[in-house]
Design an enzyme around this catalytic site. Structure first.
Site, PDB file in Angstrom:
ATOM      1  N   VAL A 206      23.815  38.017  -7.961  1.00  0.00           N
ATOM      2  CA  VAL A 206      23.810  37.433  -9.193  1.00  0.00           C
ATOM      3  C   VAL A 206      22.601  37.781  -9.391  1.00  0.00           C
ATOM      4  CG1 VAL A 206      22.957  35.264  -9.957  1.00  0.00           C
ATOM      5  CG2 VAL A 206      24.606  35.881  -8.350  1.00  0.00           C
TER       6      VAL A 206
ATOM      7  N   ILE B 222      16.313  39.464  -9.089  1.00  0.00           N
ATOM      8  CA  ILE B 222      15.604  38.092  -8.995  1.00  0.00           C
ATOM      9  C   ILE B 222      16.358  37.558  -7.488  1.00  0.00           C
ATOM     10  CG2 ILE B 222      15.320  36.362 -10.348  1.00  0.00           C
ATOM     11  CD1 ILE B 222      16.041  36.960 -12.749  1.00  0.00           C
TER      12      ILE B 222
ATOM     13  N   GLU C  73      29.686  48.821 -20.595  1.00  0.00           N
ATOM     14  CA  GLU C  73      30.631  50.115 -20.186  1.00  0.00           C
ATOM     15  C   GLU C  73      31.592  50.142 -20.751  1.00  0.00           C
ATOM     16  OE1 GLU C  73      31.806  49.210 -16.315  1.00  0.00           O
ATOM     17  OE2 GLU C  73      30.795  48.113 -15.892  1.00  0.00           O
TER      18      GLU C  73
ATOM     19  N   LYS D  69      28.788  34.359 -11.737  1.00  0.00           N
ATOM     20  CA  LYS D  69      27.757  34.237 -11.212  1.00  0.00           C
ATOM     21  C   LYS D  69      26.925  33.332 -10.958  1.00  0.00           C
ATOM     22  CE  LYS D  69      25.812  38.896 -13.342  1.00  0.00           C
ATOM     23  NZ  LYS D  69      25.452  39.718 -13.985  1.00  0.00           N
TER      24      LYS D  69
END
Lengths: 441, 441
Positions: B133, B137, B191, B206
């Protein structure tokens, strides 16, 4: 679940202390679930037992004598009285008695942290101080636990909510410094004696603590570069803004070749810089790591509950950890934090005498080898001339000459550059002809 | 210092896997100092051993057969291959063998985390997933360690860098969606098959993980509200911007009365909202706690090194902790995340037929009881009429009627309100007279 409570002593029941009491009561269930036992305040040291408080306190808990806290059966003491004395003596005595300490006292740590950490290690007690930096933002925990593999090159930020509130008010409401300060005092953001905040001491203590934590060393406080906001005026903020920057009181701890640099200074940040977005009493910390890149942490930097949140989270975390010695701090003489050569600065020129035109003044700088990336010029109704330039190569000799030849007062501030600044005048010593000078006004 | 190295296996040597290898090599000294022993990659599973990589790999380390990783003497395995199969089978087998797992695989966790956590607890191995996630961070660590005493009401943020890059490009360069997507693909931000990102799946995984971590429960994925950015167009971004908002793909996990709500949707944020400042491929997470207030964490959300930073920091942290069982996850049916009544939405109306004037259309809404706080109207060269309104009380019946009577296509997006929106038309059912309507164009 054991029913024996964690016995907590409290030194100081001011704003933060009151918040700690409220938080422990409000979050008692969560604390008990996490720790397996309740948390109980057993003694609270106050200066004035008759003072009106926003939180109710059992009379049996209150004492005005530190000895009563010391001899009571506390496991852990929360020190939120602030200031160095008598907090320093109290904390020493408690550590020696084997009490864990949770403190929000940045000045105490910046002045005696090195010694208190050694003492705590010797007595195998924990000294926790998340609340001393950036209010409720868990920046110390993050740096100690989750950014340990990165090489950190700098930790910088807006660490003082009072001055950020004042600067925000000056900029948004076009208030002179003293009126914005008065407003901050009326709203409870600034104390009656605001010197620790507005002179940059508070931010310096915090960046000293960050430096010790991240780099394991810091400059002695008196060697750090420190400038507050108390001599800033609105004209400087306005010109900076027109040039595309916002002035913030930036505290920086940077790893440099000569050692760790510490500085606190009003600093120009590009308007779209994340730290330039931080408004009012908020705090923000930016950490630069070699693998992770730049991280930004933002939140309320002060106030009853955000700081209490850090105190109580710290207390609970401490109680779930086994003792391990705190890494030692050390002070080291070093680089005094003089700006690197070749960096851009904001040079602010002000003249009431009108002994020269802006063209002459800028031409003078250009001839003197000063590179100028951007400039803005203002006259006000009282015929005060103000020039703001983003310049490189400006020295004390230029400053003296401007004073002597044009009667100009000069002030210089650091600029956090995006690397986009370019010399628009093509200053190459004395080669540039006056006619090539273009003005941005 | 023990010289026995920590033996690490690696599943996948793509972008993140390559970054992990580089990071372990580059930061080897720091890792050794922290852990008391070096970290060594002993086996790396790849699909194509002949593939050109940005990182050198000893041929003896490489294998294409998972069995070789399983039977090798690894202490801990880093899973950065992505996707559910075969990662799921591999991770299961490794846990059963007693290996600790560090994974960056959000889909695997969102689809099988509940079960994998039980399995890991049973085998007393640790399952670490900070990298799954928000890239570098350390948001999961913060939530698990340093925000445990607060009651968290919501965790929301910009959790997908690809879509934020696309939205930023659309807004700044005025590109249509498909061109911005193409650019993102050329730059390696998206992608070849971008569906997981642009349809909102990645952000949903997430926010599912965040919900489990913070609330101990989440909705089954198929019950969450999910809308991607693949049907957004530039006209919507432009009108939103003129109304004072920026459209971001906002992922939210919120504690509500009926249970935890999960949603991912293009959402209007006021231009000065901290999350509206997040540009390009950055990520940001906002946490709201009852004591600490709002905290914001910002950084690079993806890419080789930021994600590798999270993986390696997680690995080092794990190795310094004693095993303790991971709190269990559970899925719970619940509130489907339908917007609260009385909240403001952005209603976007588009018509090519010009079967009505803007005045008629807005009057129609007003008569139908829709409150309107702000509005903007655009015609383009092809005579397409676009109306954007910040509205309250807009229903499916309005939508159907607009289609039927005016040939208008409607799209509705949630708005994060600052609470400043007010009904400018004074809609009170049918009481308002047409003449009172004022237009903002």
């Amino acid at each position: 679940m054991s029913t024996e409570a964690v016995k907590v002593g409290l030194l100081g029941v001011g704003t933060v202390g009151g918040g700690v009491l409220k938080t422990i009561r409000l979050q008692q269930q969560k604390l008990s679930e996490r720790l397996g036992r309740p948390v109980e305040i057993v003694k609270a040291l106050v200066r004035d037992p008759g003072k009106k408080r926003t939180v109710e306190l059992d009379h049996d808990l209150i004492t005005t004598r530190f000895e009563e806290v010391l001899k009571s059966d506390v496991d852990i003491v929360v020190e939120v009285m602030g200031g160095v004395e008598p907090a320093y003596e109290y904390v020493r005595a408690l550590i020696e008695k084997g009490c864990h300490i949770v403190t929000a006292n940045k000045e105490l740590l910046a002045r005696h942290g090195t010694e208190l950490i050694q003492l705590a290690n010797r007595h195998q007690v924990q000294l926790a101080y998340e609340a001393s930096v950036a209010g409720g933002i868990p920046i110390l925990g993050v740096l100690r636990q989750f950014l340990r593999t990165n090489d950190i090159s700098s930790v910088s930020g807006i660490l003082n909510g009072t001055t950020n509130f004042i600067l925000t008010q000056m900029e948004q409401a076009k208030l002179p410094y003293h009126e914005a300060l008065k407003q901050a005092q009326e709203l409870g953001y600034a104390e009656a004696d605001p010197s620790s905040d507005v002179e940059g001491w508070d931010a310096l203590y915090k960046s000293y603590i960050l430096a010790q934590l991240v780099f394991g060393e810091a400059l002695p406080l008196n060697q750090a570069r420190r400038r507050g906001i108390d001599s800033l005026h609105l004209g400087q903020l306005t010109l900076a803004h027109e040039l595309g920057y916002r002035i913030k009181l930036l505290a920086q701890a940077t790893k440099a070749e000569g050692g760790v640099q510490l500085s606190v200074s009003p600093t120009l940040l590009p308007l779209d810089h994340p730290l330039a977005q931080v408004q009012g009493a908020d705090n923000a910390v930016q950490v630069s790591g070699n693998i992770v890149g730049d991280l930004l942490f933002m939140g309320k930097g002060a106030g009853e509950l955000p700081t209490a949140s850090a105190v109580v989270e710290d207390l609970a975390y401490l109680l779930t950890q086994r003792f391990s010695p705190h890494p030692l701090w050390r002070e080291r003489q070093g680089n005094h934090g003089v700006g690197k050569e070749g960096t851009w600065s904001f040079v602010y020129l002000e003249s009431t005498g009108l002994q020269g035109t802006p063209e002459q003044i800028l031409h003078f700088l250009n001839l003197g080898g000063v590179s100028i990336a951007k400039q803005r010029i203002q006259y006000d109704w009282a015929n005060v001339l103000r020039i703001g330039v983003i310049a490189r190569g400006f020295t004390d000799e230029h400053r003296a000459a401007l004073q002597r030849d044009f009667g100009i007062q000069t002030d210089v501030f650091p600029v956090i550059s995006r690397g986009e600044e370019q010399d628009i005048l093509g200053a190459k010593g004395r080669e540039v002809d006056g006619k090539e000078i273009h003005f941005g006004y």
